[in-house]
Design a protein around this motif. Structure first.
Motif, PDB file in Angstrom:
ATOM      1  N   ILE A  63     -21.073  21.949 -21.805  1.00 23.73           N
ATOM      2  CA  ILE A  63     -21.758  22.929 -20.947  1.00 23.73           C
ATOM      3  C   ILE A  63     -23.257  22.678 -20.917  1.00 23.73           C
ATOM      4  CG2 ILE A  63     -22.406  25.381 -20.759  1.00 23.73           C
ATOM      5  CD1 ILE A  63     -19.542  25.998 -21.832  1.00 23.73           C
ATOM      6  N   THR A  64     -23.821  22.323 -22.057  1.00 17.75           N
ATOM      7  CA  THR A  64     -25.269  22.169 -22.168  1.00 17.75           C
ATOM      8  C   THR A  64     -25.781  20.790 -21.770  1.00 17.75           C
ATOM      9  OG1 THR A  64     -25.144  21.471 -24.491  1.00 17.75           O
ATOM     10  CG2 THR A  64     -25.360  23.847 -24.066  1.00 17.75           C
ATOM     11  N   ASN A  65     -24.868  19.874 -21.501  1.00 17.48           N
ATOM     12  CA  ASN A  65     -25.246  18.484 -21.208  1.00 17.48           C
ATOM     13  C   ASN A  65     -26.044  17.879 -22.361  1.00 17.48           C
ATOM     14  OD1 ASN A  65     -24.080  18.476 -18.573  1.00 17.48           O
ATOM     15  ND2 ASN A  65     -25.851  19.656 -17.868  1.00 17.48           N
ATOM     16  N   SER A  66     -25.652  18.219 -23.576  1.00 15.75           N
ATOM     17  CA  SER A  66     -26.383  17.786 -24.770  1.00 15.75           C
ATOM     18  C   SER A  66     -25.427  17.229 -25.822  1.00 15.75           C
ATOM     19  CB  SER A  66     -27.142  18.976 -25.371  1.00 15.75           C
ATOM     20  OG  SER A  66     -27.953  19.595 -24.413  1.00 15.75           O
ATOM     21  N   ALA A  67     -24.383  16.564 -25.385  1.00  9.34           N
ATOM     22  CA  ALA A  67     -23.295  16.179 -26.280  1.00  9.34           C
ATOM     23  C   ALA A  67     -23.751  15.421 -27.523  1.00  9.34           C
ATOM     24  CB  ALA A  67     -22.244  15.365 -25.525  1.00  9.34           C
ATOM     25  N   SER A  68     -24.598  14.414 -27.338  1.00 11.36           N
ATOM     26  CA  SER A  68     -24.921  13.569 -28.489  1.00 11.36           C
ATOM     27  C   SER A  68     -25.580  14.346 -29.607  1.00 11.36           C
ATOM     28  CB  SER A  68     -25.804  12.398 -28.062  1.00 11.36           C
ATOM     29  OG  SER A  68     -27.027  12.878 -27.536  1.00 11.36           O
ATOM     30  N   TYR A  69     -26.517  15.222 -29.296  1.00 10.12           N
ATOM     31  CA  TYR A  69     -27.213  15.906 -30.388  1.00 10.12           C
ATOM     32  C   TYR A  69     -26.588  17.227 -30.773  1.00 10.12           C
ATOM     33  CZ  TYR A  69     -30.071  16.609 -26.133  1.00 10.12           C
ATOM     34  OH  TYR A  69     -30.499  16.794 -24.859  1.00 10.12           O
ATOM     35  N   VAL A  70     -25.824  17.884 -29.915  1.00 15.89           N
ATOM     36  CA  VAL A  70     -25.110  19.088 -30.334  1.00 15.89           C
ATOM     37  C   VAL A  70     -23.994  18.710 -31.304  1.00 15.89           C
ATOM     38  CG1 VAL A  70     -23.568  20.949 -29.568  1.00 15.89           C
ATOM     39  CG2 VAL A  70     -25.697  20.493 -28.334  1.00 15.89           C
ATOM     40  N   ASN A  71     -23.319  17.611 -31.022  1.00 19.80           N
ATOM     41  CA  ASN A  71     -22.215  17.192 -31.890  1.00 19.80           C
ATOM     42  C   ASN A  71     -22.690  16.505 -33.162  1.00 19.80           C
ATOM     43  OD1 ASN A  71     -20.128  18.165 -30.229  1.00 19.80           O
ATOM     44  ND2 ASN A  71     -20.287  16.366 -28.931  1.00 19.80           N
ATOM     45  N   GLN A  72     -23.871  15.933 -33.146  1.00 16.16           N
ATOM     46  CA  GLN A  72     -24.356  15.150 -34.277  1.00 16.16           C
ATOM     47  C   GLN A  72     -25.123  15.978 -35.305  1.00 16.16           C
ATOM     48  OE1 GLN A  72     -27.410  12.367 -33.218  1.00 16.16           O
ATOM     49  NE2 GLN A  72     -27.207  11.185 -35.090  1.00 16.16           N
ATOM     50  N   THR A  73     -25.726  17.072 -34.896  1.00 19.36           N
ATOM     51  CA  THR A  73     -26.609  17.823 -35.778  1.00 19.36           C
ATOM     52  C   THR A  73     -25.884  18.376 -37.003  1.00 19.36           C
ATOM     53  OG1 THR A  73     -28.207  19.628 -35.874  1.00 19.36           O
ATOM     54  CG2 THR A  73     -26.296  19.982 -34.497  1.00 19.36           C
ATOM     55  N   GLY A  74     -26.626  18.508 -38.100  1.00 12.01           N
ATOM     56  CA  GLY A  74     -26.049  19.000 -39.348  1.00 12.01           C
ATOM     57  C   GLY A  74     -25.618  20.448 -39.282  1.00 12.01           C
ATOM     58  N   THR A  75     -26.256  21.226 -38.458  1.00 17.53           N
ATOM     59  CA  THR A  75     -25.892  22.631 -38.256  1.00 17.53           C
ATOM     60  C   THR A  75     -26.308  23.010 -36.841  1.00 17.53           C
ATOM     61  OG1 THR A  75     -26.252  23.119 -40.598  1.00 17.53           O
ATOM     62  CG2 THR A  75     -26.191  24.997 -39.119  1.00 17.53           C
ATOM     63  N   PHE A  76     -25.470  23.807 -36.184  1.00 19.48           N
ATOM     64  CA  PHE A  76     -25.765  24.221 -34.816  1.00 19.48           C
ATOM     65  C   PHE A  76     -25.709  25.741 -34.753  1.00 19.48           C
ATOM     66  CE2 PHE A  76     -24.394  24.992 -30.336  1.00 19.48           C
ATOM     67  CZ  PHE A  76     -25.549  24.530 -29.729  1.00 19.48           C
ATOM     68  N   TYR A  77     -26.833  26.342 -34.382  1.00 21.11           N
ATOM     69  CA  TYR A  77     -26.918  27.795 -34.269  1.00 21.11           C
ATOM     70  C   TYR A  77     -27.085  28.189 -32.807  1.00 21.11           C
ATOM     71  CZ  TYR A  77     -27.895  27.971 -39.312  1.00 21.11           C
ATOM     72  OH  TYR A  77     -27.827  27.859 -40.673  1.00 21.11           O
ATOM     73  N   VAL A  78     -26.463  29.302 -32.437  1.00 20.43           N
ATOM     74  CA  VAL A  78     -26.701  29.912 -31.138  1.00 20.43           C
ATOM     75  C   VAL A  78     -27.364  31.258 -31.403  1.00 20.43           C
ATOM     76  CG1 VAL A  78     -25.674  30.861 -29.034  1.00 20.43           C
ATOM     77  CG2 VAL A  78     -24.758  28.750 -30.032  1.00 20.43           C
ATOM     78  N   PHE A  79     -28.498  31.466 -30.777  1.00 18.34           N
ATOM     79  CA  PHE A  79     -29.202  32.733 -30.880  1.00 18.34           C
ATOM     80  C   PHE A  79     -28.760  33.616 -29.716  1.00 18.34           C
ATOM     81  CE2 PHE A  79     -31.495  30.118 -33.683  1.00 18.34           C
ATOM     82  CZ  PHE A  79     -32.134  30.952 -34.587  1.00 18.34           C
ATOM     83  N   VAL A  80     -28.509  34.872 -30.027  1.00 16.38           N
ATOM     84  CA  VAL A  80     -27.936  35.804 -29.056  1.00 16.38           C
ATOM     85  C   VAL A  80     -28.829  37.032 -28.961  1.00 16.38           C
ATOM     86  CG1 VAL A  80     -25.927  37.243 -28.540  1.00 16.38           C
ATOM     87  CG2 VAL A  80     -25.606  34.990 -29.606  1.00 16.38           C
ATOM     88  N   GLY A  81     -29.243  37.368 -27.739  1.00  8.94           N
ATOM     89  CA  GLY A  81     -29.870  38.666 -27.521  1.00  8.94           C
ATOM     90  C   GLY A  81     -28.758  39.690 -27.701  1.00  8.94           C
ATOM     91  N   ASP A  82     -28.942  40.628 -28.619  1.00 13.01           N
ATOM     92  CA  ASP A  82     -27.812  41.465 -29.033  1.00 13.01           C
ATOM     93  C   ASP A  82     -28.192  42.943 -29.082  1.00 13.01           C
ATOM     94  OD1 ASP A  82     -25.650  42.684 -30.266  1.00 13.01           O
ATOM     95  OD2 ASP A  82     -25.446  41.143 -31.812  1.00 13.01           O
TER      96      ASP A  82
END
Length: 157
Positions: A63-82
């Protein structure tokens, strides 16, 4: 120029990461820094989701067109307005949700999430970790919200 300012001005987006997970201790430091961010009236109208499911990560990467670094990173966080927590509190106290259904509330939650993210970035970079904001998370907000099972009054930032 002091070391804090030096660190801020040397910020760059990193898109190549070591293929190793962050330790629980480092993640706790990052989350504590994020949660310590300034917040409008200390409402803290944000949530932070750590995405560990590989299939979900791949879908978000697409969805983000960021496959290489979204899949490779040691941790992936999504920040949510909540504002969901606030909606629950209001309903539990027989109050109207009208105060959450306006641009000001939306902006407060998005800004709170953004400031928390920036605090996490500063903490990460102080630990010699690279980061990259993934603005493409907003390429398809509805699909991302569905994939993350986000409740009403939330928005992935």
């Amino acid at each position: 120029m002091n070391t804090t300012i030096q660190q801020l001005v040397k910020h760059v987006s990193v898109r190549e990461f070591k293929n190793e997970r962050l330790s629980d201790e480092i993640k706790q430091h990052l989350l504590t820094a994020a949660r310590s961010a300034s917040s409008s009236h200390f409402v803290q109208s944000f949530s932070i989701l750590e995405i560990t499911d590989e299939k979900l990560r791949k879908e978000l990467a697409e969805i983000t067109n960021s496959a290489s670094y979204v899949n490779q990173t040691g941790t992936f966080y999504v920040f949510v307005g909540d504002l969901y927590r606030q909606s629950k509190l209001l309903l539990e106290n027989n109050r109207t949700l009208d105060g959450l259904r306006n641009m000001e509330s939306l902006l407060v939650s998005v800004i709170d999430a953004t400031i928390a993210a920036q605090n996490m970035v500063i903490a990460a970079e102080s630990l010699d970790l690279g980061i990259c904001y993934i603005g493409g998370i907003r390429n398809d907000i509805e699909k991302v919200a569905e994939l993350l099972n986000l409740p009403a009054f939330t928005i992935p930032v």
